[in-house]
Scaffold this active site. Structure first.
Site, short mmCIF file in Angstrom:
data_model
loop_
_atom_site.label_atom_id
_atom_site.label_comp_id
_atom_site.label_asym_id
_atom_site.label_seq_id
_atom_site.Cartn_x
_atom_site.Cartn_y
_atom_site.Cartn_z
N GLY A 1 5.36 3.23 0.58
CA GLY A 1 6.00 4.08 -0.42
C GLY A 1 5.63 3.70 -1.84
O GLY A 1 6.26 4.17 -2.78
N SER B 1 0.85 -1.19 0.00
CA SER B 1 0.00 0.00 0.00
C SER B 1 0.88 1.24 0.00
O SER B 1 2.10 1.15 -0.02
CB SER B 1 -0.91 0.00 1.23
OG SER B 1 -0.13 0.28 2.37
N LYS B 2 0.23 2.37 0.01
CA LYS B 2 0.91 3.68 0.03
C LYS B 2 1.91 3.78 1.19
O LYS B 2 2.96 4.38 1.06
CB LYS B 2 -0.15 4.77 0.25
CG LYS B 2 -0.63 5.40 -1.02
CD LYS B 2 -1.48 6.60 -0.61
CE LYS B 2 -1.93 7.49 -1.71
NZ LYS B 2 -1.49 7.59 -2.95
N ARG B 3 1.51 3.18 2.29
CA ARG B 3 2.33 3.16 3.49
C ARG B 3 3.75 2.67 3.21
O ARG B 3 4.70 3.06 3.86
CB ARG B 3 1.62 2.17 4.41
CG ARG B 3 1.83 2.20 5.84
CD ARG B 3 0.62 1.55 6.55
NE ARG B 3 0.21 0.26 6.00
CZ ARG B 3 0.82 -0.89 6.22
NH1 ARG B 3 1.88 -0.94 6.97
NH2 ARG B 3 0.35 -2.01 5.68
#
Ligand code: GLU
Length: 460
Positions: free
Chosen positions: A244, A240-242
């Site tokens: 990066g 996920s975005k978490r």
């Protein structure tokens, strides 16, 4: 004839996971000189996002993934599932007529693919006549899963996968609102579009036995299946975005080299037989093979992605690099014409991970705050003002010569010559070659800065 498809649902922009599926399909297809189909799986109306399809197309084209057939183009269309309702109805009708499917009048099942129970729904026992009489009532169409069979799939990546058909409930083909389910639509489309290879995420492996049964029931040969492992974050959680990981549109906005991204995405579960990591598009097409796709989950590594982007930028011809960085230049801070921008890029070209790094690189040519005057070197600065103000041509080779002349007239060379000038012009000890700094700053600015420093140095 190799025919593959990339079948995104228009629910948002392309992410690392699905972009990499597109990349593998495309490379494999181009390797074999086959046909790459873009199919939009938009039957889940509630999840469709307006403009998502346009965004996906843009993302694919940015990555350099062109398709041979897709909405508005090709002989097996339409290529949006929402426009193929009649085809699904036609094949559903065939299955019903062949006794391979039945109408299910049970309440609450319209959206579900399964009833959640193993035993066969009582509706399967209705005579065709009885079911026909009730056809005006809301009902779904279920597939009559053959009993006591082993469904075997020879997956190109995972080898043989076997499931007992008794484990598979009679799943829904057409919901009571008339929409096809994913499993049904995808099989009808893969048959109608003559798809030879289905390359997709391992998340769909559990759907494959149901799809295989449908291919068989519809009398069509099954395509080859290749289920590609998941991409996880370093914590082994779903990417996920978490972690990066960004959407393709964000990577584009951040100035990543698309070939770096293509290269990175291809390496997530595959490796080149040469052991090389930095691979051009041409090399990737030449070397790709489904056999070299591993089964282990892939780990997303943003640092490697950045490194590959840098490697591809390093290989760009200078004029292409200048064109690529140009839209990222902060023109308010750096109002450079193309000649000076080119000189600045040429002097810094091995320092880019993304095109957006151009501003950071340009900073090295200009002072950030007040320039600290070197205690020594005022003779060099005086000489520089004289020589540079009179220089006939302001270009890099003339400036290189001029620096030599300043050195000779002041009896300095090396650091004694360059340090005071660099400090006066950029306020820094290190940076790009001095002749490039002079050229990029331009004569007016250089003379003004040197005069300013000289004035300061003379003040008591
Ligand atoms: N629309 C599906 C997805 O985005 C594609 C399924 C398939 O490739 O069969 O996951």
């Amino acid at each position: 004839m190799i025919r593959t498809r990339f079948a995104p649902s228009p629910t948002g922009s392309l992410h690392v996971g699905n972009a990499r599926i597109a990349v593998l399909n495309w490379l494999f297809t181009r390797h074999h000189g086959g046909t790459f189909v873009l199919r939009i799986e938009d039957t889940d109306v509630d999840r469709n996002v307006p403009d998502a399809e346009a965004g996906i197309r843009e993302d694919l084209l940015w990555l350099g993934l062109d398709w041979d057939e897709g909405p508005g183009q090709g002989a097996y269309g339409p290529y949006r599932q929402s426009e193929r309702t009649e085809l699904y109805q036609h094949h559903a009708r065939r299955l019903l007529d062949d006794g391979r499917a039945y109408r299910c009048f049970c309440a609450g099942d319209s959206a579900d693919e399964t009833t959640g129970r193993r035993e066969r729904c009582a509706c399967a026992a209705l005579t065709p006549e009885a079911a026909e009489r009730r056809r005006g009532e809301p009902h779904a169409l279920r597939f009559l899963v053959p009993r006591a069979r082993t469904v075997a799939i020879d997956d190109v990546v995972r080898g043989r996968v076997e499931v007992a058909s008794d484990e598979i409930v009679d799943f829904v083909l057409i919901r009571s609102d008339g929409r096809p389910t994913y499993n049904f639509a995808v099989v009808v489309d893969d048959i109608e579009m003559r798809i030879s290879h289905v390359i997709r995420g391992v998340g769909h492996l559990s759907n494959t036995p149901r799809q295989a049964l449908l291919f068989d029931a519809l009398g069509a040969g099954r395509p080859a299946f290749a289920h590609v492992p998941m991409v996880l974050g370093p914590d082994r959680q779903k990417l996920s975005k978490r972690h990066g990981a960004a959407a393709m549109a964000e990577y584009r906005a951040q100035g990543f080299h698309p070939d770096g991204l293509l290269n990175y995405l291809s390496l997530l579960s595959w490796s080149s037989p040469s052991g090389e990591d930095v691979l051009t598009r041409k090399q990737l097409i030449a070397e790709i093979s489904l056999e070299r796709i591993g089964v282990a989950d892939a780990m997303f590594d943003p640092a490697k992605l950045r490194w590959l982007s840098a490697k591809h930028i390093e290989r760009m011809p200078l004029d292409a690099l200048v064109a690529a960085v140009s839209p990222f230049v902060d023109r308010d801070r750096f109002p450079l014409d193309v000649g000076r921008l080119t000189a600045a890029v040429a002097a810094t070209r091995t320092h880019y991970s993304t095109f957006a790094d151009v501003n950071e690189q340009l900073e090295a040519f200009f002072p950030e705050g007040d320039v600290v005057v070197a205690p020594t070197g005022s003779a060099v600065i005086d000489a520089a003002v004289d020589v540079l103000a009179r220089l006939a041509e302001w270009n890099e080779s003339a400036l290189r010569d001029a620096l030599g002349a300043i050195g000779r007239s002041t009896g300095t060379k090396g650091r004694a010559l360059y340090e005071p000038l660099r400090a006066a012009l950029t306020g820094r000890e290190h940076g790009p070659p001095l002749h490039a700094v002079l050229f990029v700053q331009g004569r007016d600015r250089v003379i003004e800065a040197l005069r300013g420093v000289r004035r300061l140095a003379r003040e008591p």
